[in-house]
Design an enzyme around this catalytic site. Structure first.
Site, PDB file in Angstrom:
ATOM      1  N   HIS A  75       0.837  -1.206   0.000  1.00 33.88           N
ATOM      2  CA  HIS A  75       0.000   0.000   0.000  1.00 33.88           C
ATOM      3  C   HIS A  75       0.869   1.251   0.000  1.00 33.88           C
ATOM      4  O   HIS A  75       0.452   2.302  -0.470  1.00 33.88           O
ATOM      5  CB  HIS A  75      -0.970   0.007   1.194  1.00 33.88           C
ATOM      6  CG  HIS A  75      -0.306  -0.087   2.530  1.00 33.88           C
ATOM      7  ND1 HIS A  75       0.157  -1.281   3.050  1.00 33.88           N
ATOM      8  CD2 HIS A  75      -0.006   0.864   3.462  1.00 33.88           C
ATOM      9  CE1 HIS A  75       0.700  -1.046   4.248  1.00 33.88           C
ATOM     10  NE2 HIS A  75       0.612   0.235   4.512  1.00 33.88           N
ATOM     11  N   GLY A 127       0.764  -6.104  -2.110  1.00 37.53           N
ATOM     12  CA  GLY A 127      -0.521  -5.511  -1.725  1.00 37.53           C
ATOM     13  C   GLY A 127      -1.252  -6.462  -0.799  1.00 37.53           C
ATOM     14  O   GLY A 127      -1.696  -6.048   0.275  1.00 37.53           O
ATOM     15  N   ASP A 133       3.309  -3.607   9.992  1.00 34.12           N
ATOM     16  CA  ASP A 133       2.684  -4.411  11.045  1.00 34.12           C
ATOM     17  C   ASP A 133       1.783  -5.476  10.437  1.00 34.12           C
ATOM     18  O   ASP A 133       1.725  -6.609  10.922  1.00 34.12           O
ATOM     19  CB  ASP A 133       1.834  -3.506  11.954  1.00 34.12           C
ATOM     20  CG  ASP A 133       2.662  -2.428  12.630  1.00 34.12           C
ATOM     21  OD1 ASP A 133       3.583  -2.774  13.388  1.00 34.12           O
ATOM     22  OD2 ASP A 133       2.396  -1.238  12.370  1.00 34.12           O
ATOM     23  N   ILE A 135       0.793   1.351  14.205  1.00 32.61           N
ATOM     24  CA  ILE A 135      -0.490   1.787  13.636  1.00 32.61           C
ATOM     25  C   ILE A 135      -0.902   0.853  12.503  1.00 32.61           C
ATOM     26  O   ILE A 135      -0.067   0.484  11.663  1.00 32.61           O
ATOM     27  CB  ILE A 135      -0.378   3.230  13.082  1.00 32.61           C
ATOM     28  CG1 ILE A 135      -0.179   4.242  14.215  1.00 32.61           C
ATOM     29  CG2 ILE A 135      -1.597   3.603  12.234  1.00 32.61           C
ATOM     30  CD1 ILE A 135      -1.399   4.516  15.065  1.00 32.61           C
ATOM     31  N   ARG A 167      -0.399 -39.103 -10.232  1.00 30.21           N
ATOM     32  CA  ARG A 167       0.676 -38.565  -9.370  1.00 30.21           C
ATOM     33  C   ARG A 167       1.953 -39.375  -9.584  1.00 30.21           C
ATOM     34  O   ARG A 167       3.057 -38.849  -9.576  1.00 30.21           O
ATOM     35  CB  ARG A 167       0.269 -38.534  -7.901  1.00 30.21           C
ATOM     36  CG  ARG A 167       0.006 -39.887  -7.300  1.00 30.21           C
ATOM     37  CD  ARG A 167      -0.451 -39.807  -5.847  1.00 30.21           C
ATOM     38  NE  ARG A 167      -0.876 -41.118  -5.389  1.00 30.21           N
ATOM     39  CZ  ARG A 167      -0.490 -41.686  -4.259  1.00 30.21           C
ATOM     40  NH1 ARG A 167       0.332 -41.064  -3.435  1.00 30.21           N
ATOM     41  NH2 ARG A 167      -0.920 -42.872  -3.928  1.00 30.21           N
ATOM     42  N   SER A 200       3.505 -38.515  -0.825  1.00 32.44           N
ATOM     43  CA  SER A 200       2.172 -38.561  -1.438  1.00 32.44           C
ATOM     44  C   SER A 200       2.123 -37.793  -2.750  1.00 32.44           C
ATOM     45  O   SER A 200       1.522 -38.226  -3.725  1.00 32.44           O
ATOM     46  CB  SER A 200       1.131 -37.955  -0.489  1.00 32.44           C
ATOM     47  OG  SER A 200       1.068 -38.690   0.709  1.00 32.44           O
ATOM     48  N   GLU A 241       1.605 -24.523   3.284  1.00 30.18           N
ATOM     49  CA  GLU A 241       1.198 -24.457   1.876  1.00 30.18           C
ATOM     50  C   GLU A 241       1.283 -23.033   1.322  1.00 30.18           C
ATOM     51  O   GLU A 241       1.771 -22.810   0.206  1.00 30.18           O
ATOM     52  CB  GLU A 241      -0.235 -24.995   1.713  1.00 30.18           C
ATOM     53  CG  GLU A 241      -0.394 -26.474   2.046  1.00 30.18           C
ATOM     54  CD  GLU A 241      -0.539 -26.746   3.544  1.00 30.18           C
ATOM     55  OE1 GLU A 241      -0.686 -25.785   4.322  1.00 30.18           O
ATOM     56  OE2 GLU A 241      -0.513 -27.927   3.939  1.00 30.18           O
ATOM     57  N   HIS A 274      -4.193 -36.124  -5.204  1.00 29.54           N
ATOM     58  CA  HIS A 274      -5.391 -36.569  -4.494  1.00 29.54           C
ATOM     59  C   HIS A 274      -6.566 -35.687  -4.912  1.00 29.54           C
ATOM     60  O   HIS A 274      -7.136 -34.948  -4.120  1.00 29.54           O
ATOM     61  CB  HIS A 274      -5.154 -36.564  -2.978  1.00 29.54           C
ATOM     62  CG  HIS A 274      -4.051 -37.509  -2.552  1.00 29.54           C
ATOM     63  ND1 HIS A 274      -2.762 -37.405  -3.019  1.00 29.54           N
ATOM     64  CD2 HIS A 274      -4.056 -38.592  -1.744  1.00 29.54           C
ATOM     65  CE1 HIS A 274      -2.019 -38.369  -2.501  1.00 29.54           C
ATOM     66  NE2 HIS A 274      -2.781 -39.109  -1.728  1.00 29.54           N
ATOM     67  N   HIS A 311     -10.853 -34.080   2.876  1.00 30.90           N
ATOM     68  CA  HIS A 311      -9.698 -34.249   1.995  1.00 30.90           C
ATOM     69  C   HIS A 311     -10.077 -34.400   0.520  1.00 30.90           C
ATOM     70  O   HIS A 311      -9.198 -34.449  -0.337  1.00 30.90           O
ATOM     71  CB  HIS A 311      -8.875 -35.467   2.430  1.00 30.90           C
ATOM     72  CG  HIS A 311      -8.030 -35.211   3.640  1.00 30.90           C
ATOM     73  ND1 HIS A 311      -8.545 -34.687   4.800  1.00 30.90           N
ATOM     74  CD2 HIS A 311      -6.699 -35.379   3.860  1.00 30.90           C
ATOM     75  CE1 HIS A 311      -7.567 -34.554   5.690  1.00 30.90           C
ATOM     76  NE2 HIS A 311      -6.433 -34.965   5.146  1.00 30.90           N
ATOM     77  N   ARG A 347      -4.858 -39.883  -6.957  1.00 34.91           N
ATOM     78  CA  ARG A 347      -4.214 -40.815  -6.030  1.00 34.91           C
ATOM     79  C   ARG A 347      -4.289 -42.226  -6.588  1.00 34.91           C
ATOM     80  O   ARG A 347      -3.362 -43.027  -6.438  1.00 34.91           O
ATOM     81  CB  ARG A 347      -4.907 -40.771  -4.676  1.00 34.91           C
ATOM     82  CG  ARG A 347      -4.329 -41.796  -3.726  1.00 34.91           C
ATOM     83  CD  ARG A 347      -5.180 -42.040  -2.503  1.00 34.91           C
ATOM     84  NE  ARG A 347      -4.507 -42.997  -1.639  1.00 34.91           N
ATOM     85  CZ  ARG A 347      -5.123 -43.897  -0.899  1.00 34.91           C
ATOM     86  NH1 ARG A 347      -6.434 -43.974  -0.898  1.00 34.91           N
ATOM     87  NH2 ARG A 347      -4.442 -44.737  -0.159  1.00 34.91           N
TER      88      ARG A 347
END
Ligand SMILES: Cc1ncc(C[n+]2csc(CCOP(=O)(O)OP(=O)(O)O)c2C)c(N)n1
Ligand SMILES: [Mg+2]
Length: 657
Positions: A70, A119, A157, A189, A353, A380, A407, A457, A469, A516
């Site tokens: 900002h 941002g 902050d 602030i 996978r 996995s 993540e 998965h 999941h 999976r």
């Protein structure tokens, strides 16, 4: 440059004046942060930062990340004052207006001097962690003569309060990223008022507990800032520099109050600030002597850059580093083509996978810039290959990052790595947890980074772990993000093609949604059909009455349904659609030929049906519009109606047969 107050104070006031005038002209924006951090930024740029406005993308430059996006006028003012080609003063006059590169928040694709788009609070700092990772990795591979730079962050902050900060700080501390230095705008602030409204945290203690070095300074005292920056730069740990500042410093009646955070100061207060600062110039004018000080500071960077260029030219590894930093893949693609040929020779029945892991074995062996990882689901997601040993303090040359259960931190770090350049990051988690990192995926798309998300998965097919999941809305919701390729391949060949296509996209992130469960091969040649996004896998034998469109694990079900329809004399095409976005980019004739008007079209996908209508019109959308359940996968597919036995009667009914 010396720490002479009489030189630095006017330079900092130039930042203040440009910031308050630009926000006033736009009648919107955030003057408080740039005015409060003007002194710290002036010391950073004059004493510590390695940069060259004449070569904004010089690979061994320090990275400067304005995480508190900002406060964008801070970086626009700095780039202008130090002599970057852009922004011009005209651009700054047009702050926040259509087509000005000085957008409300800094955009990496608008100005060469902006390392990343910021941002969304917290993500700039988390991307900086990725930049620092990339720097250490390339340093390990190419040596300190070619790669040795720091990453400096200005964070507020808000950046420190966001949850992602915990992830980013934990990762950076564990990896001991000593080149990372965060300058905290410690002004007490935020928008609502004093930080005590919402936090009682001992921030420095938290950072120290995570393996960081911390130091504090008076953010308006040049000698003290300089001392703290030097200490931070020297410490082998990542550093947090708490810069005690007054928000809106220089606006005599408003400074220190949340009222200067995000609103123009107003004509009266700007007049009072000019008086208070002794700034007599008109809006957008910087006195020649102050401008000369800034420009001479900017010009100094050329020396270090030229020395580096000479080292690069003399180093046998120079061309390879240049190739990587340019984002060009190795010319030799024989390893991936050999791999594809092996799939054609013996199409395996594997989970996608697993097919991704097999493809990655070939890709990581031949593309050294691939740096993988996982958010604690390595076994996995199957993202680790023989070529990718762990990235650790002991070996920054490693190419598999154990991100931990972080993540969002992982995704943001991958953005930072991609933006740094020289590495191509990919990382895994369960598809259902894409929501945990969704805003960073969005930021990949906005920033046009080449990041590959390996999201496994990918449906109820994961079975017993149950509804928490099992992704339902995820694939579709990722398709809703512009400039993101979402691949959901059906078998090993489509998976390999998806990987190859994702890596060839220099300016787009990709998601690979992977199963999976094992899937039978549906393709037996490797002619890159995934590149078209969708293609006809099977043509109708009998007169065509229906086109079945499916992705991923449901392509098998579509083929089974088509066989049953053909047995009943109903001709059925099967279209495999691994990537909507690439299909949408095909010409109209191709799309119309594949999904012809006047034929019943049926989509089959184990997720929400919302969205398929754009391809099937008022056809039949077979999917799952509720949460899943905990049971073995086969039972779930039957229970949710995703079997040929349950789909075929619905199609016959629609056809009136
Ligand atoms: C993720 C996210 N949440 C909320 C916002 C909206 N927002 C912008 S600035 C801000 C307050 C930030 O406070 P601080 O970092 O202390 O900035 P300062 O007021 O000191 O300039 C908020 C809530 C945002 N930009 N990003
Ligand atoms: Mg603040």
């Amino acid at each position: 440059m010396s720490l002479d107050h009489t030189r630095l104070a006017p330079m900092a006031n130039a930042i203040r004046a440009l910031s308050m005038d630009a926000v006033q002209a736009a009648n919107s924006g955030h003057p408080g942060m740039p005015m409060g951090m003007a002194d710290v930024a002036t010391v950073l740029f004059s004493q510590a930062l390695k940069f060259d406005p004449a070569a904004p993308k010089w690979p061994d430059r320090d990275r400067f990340v304005l995480s508190a996006g900002h406060g964008s006028m801070l970086i626009y003012a700095l780039l202008y004052l130090t002599g970057y080609d852009a922004p011009t003063i005209e651009d700054i006059r047009n702050f926040r207006q259509l087509h000005s590169p000085c957008a409300g928040h800094p955009e990496n694709f608008e100005l060469a001097g902006i390392e990343c788009t910021t941002g969304p609070l917290g993500q700039g700092l988390a991307m900086a962690v990725g930049m620092a990772i990339a720097e250490r990795h390339l340093n390990a591979g190419f040596g300190g003569d070619l790669v040795d730079h720091k990453t400096w962050v200005v964070a507020g902050d808000g950046c420190l309060m966001e949850g992602i900060n915990h992830e980013a700080v934990g990762l950076a501390g564990t990896l001991q990223l000593g080149g990372l230095n965060v300058l905290w705008d410690d002004n007490n602030i935020t928008i609502d008022g004093d930080t005590s409204l919402s936090t009682c945290e001992d921030v420095l203690a938290r950072y120290r507990a995570s393996g960081w070095h911390t130091v504090s300074c008076d953010g308006h005292n040049y000698a003290d800032i300089s001392r703290a920056l030097a200490e931070a730069a020297a410490d082998p740990r990542p550093s947090l520099v708490a810069c005690k500042t007054v928000i809106g410093k220089g606006a005599p009646n408003k400074q220190g109050s949340h009222s200067v955070h995000g609103a123009p100061l107003g004509a009266d207060e700007i007049a009072a600030a000019r008086e208070f600062l002794g700034w007599t110039s008109a809006p957008f004018e910087v006195p020649a002597d102050i401008m000369a000080d800034w420009r001479s500071l900017g010009a100094k960077g050329a020396t270090a850059r030229a020395a580096w260029e000479a080292r690069l030219a003399a180093d046998p590894q120079g061309p390879e580093l240049s190739r990587r930093m340019a984002g060009a893949l190795p010319a030799d693609e024989s390893a991936t083509h050999d791999y594809l040929a092996s799939l054609v020779a013996g199409p395996p029945k594997v989970a996608t996978r697993k097919a991704s892991e097999m493809a990655l074995e070939a890709l990581t062996a031949s593309i050294p810039e691939l740096v993988g990882g996982s958010a604690d689901l390595t076994g996995s997601n199957l993202t680790k290959t023989k070529a990718t040993t762990p990235f650790s303090v002991a070996d920054y040359g490693g190419r598999h990052i154990h991100y931990g259960i972080r993540e969002f931190g992982m995704a943001a770090a991958m953005n930072g790595m991609a933006l740094h350049g020289g590495v191509i990051p990919y990382g895994g988690t369960f598809l259902v947890f894409a929501d945990y990192c969704r805003n960073a995926i969005r930021m990949s798309a906005i920033q046009r980074t080449r990041v590959v998300y390996v999201l496994t998965h990918d449906s109820i097919g994961l079975g017993e772990d149950g509804p928490t999941h099992q992704p339902i809305e995820h694939v579709m919701s990722l398709r809703a993000i512009p400039n993101l390729l979402v691949f959901r391949p059906a078998d090993a060949i489509e998976t390999a093609e998806s990987w190859m296509l994702a890596l060839k996209e220099p300016n787009r992130p990709s998601v690979l949604a992977l199963s999976r469960q094992n899937l039978p091969p549906v393709r037996f040649e490797a002619e890159m059909k995934t590149a078209q996004g969708a293609y006809r896998l099977k043509s109708a034998d009998a007169a065509r009455q229906v086109v079945l469109v499916a992705s991923g694990s449901e392509v098998e079900i579509a083929l089974g349904s088509a066989a049953a329809l053909e047995a009943a004399g109903i001709g059925a095409d099967v279209v495999s659609m691994p990537c909507w976005e690439l299909f949408d980019e095909q010409d109209g004739a191709y799309r119309a030929e594949l999904l012809p008007a006047g034929v019943l079209k049926v989509s089959i996908e184990a997720g929400v049906t919302l969205g398929w209508q754009k391809y099937i019109g008022d056809g039949l959308a077979i999917g799952i519009d509720r949460f899943g359940a905990s049971a073995p996968a086969d039972q779930l597919y039957d229970y949710f109606g995703l079997t040929a036995d349950k789909i075929v009667p619905q199609i016959k009914a629609r056809l009136g047969q």
